[in-house]
Design a protein around this motif. Structure first.
Motif, PDB file in Angstrom:
ATOM      1  N   SER A 174       0.844  -1.198   0.000  1.00  0.00           N
ATOM      2  CA  SER A 174       0.000   0.000   0.000  1.00  0.00           C
ATOM      3  C   SER A 174       0.878   1.247   0.000  1.00  0.00           C
TER       4      SER A 174
ATOM      5  N   ARG B 291       0.686   4.233  -2.763  1.00  0.00           N
ATOM      6  CA  ARG B 291       0.479   5.615  -2.335  1.00  0.00           C
ATOM      7  C   ARG B 291       1.565   6.522  -2.921  1.00  0.00           C
TER       8      ARG B 291
ATOM      9  N   GLU C 165       1.041   9.603  -5.626  1.00  0.00           N
ATOM     10  CA  GLU C 165       1.479  10.962  -5.350  1.00  0.00           C
ATOM     11  C   GLU C 165       2.365  11.511  -6.463  1.00  0.00           C
TER      12      GLU C 165
END
Length: 55
Positions: free
Chosen positions: A44, A48, A52
């Protein structure tokens, strides 16, 4: 061999040994036999970070 980027110049996160971004390193490349295997699943944290960078 290469000049390292400063922290301000590089997109990065804290080190995660199970991240897919930790590449395999065979023992034959090290002097003390240290090695790492392949990480094949996106964590995860990996997802992420990628999100971004591309949003």
């Amino acid at each position: 061999m290469f000049e390292a980027y400063s922290e301000a110049e590089a997109a990065h996160s804290t080190f995660e040994p199970h991240s897919i971004m930790r590449y395999a390193l065979p023992a034959s490349w090290t002097e003390d036999g240290f090695s790492t295997g392949f990480n094949t699943a996106l964590l995860s944290k990996d997802k992420r970070f990628i999100r971004e960078q591309y949003t």
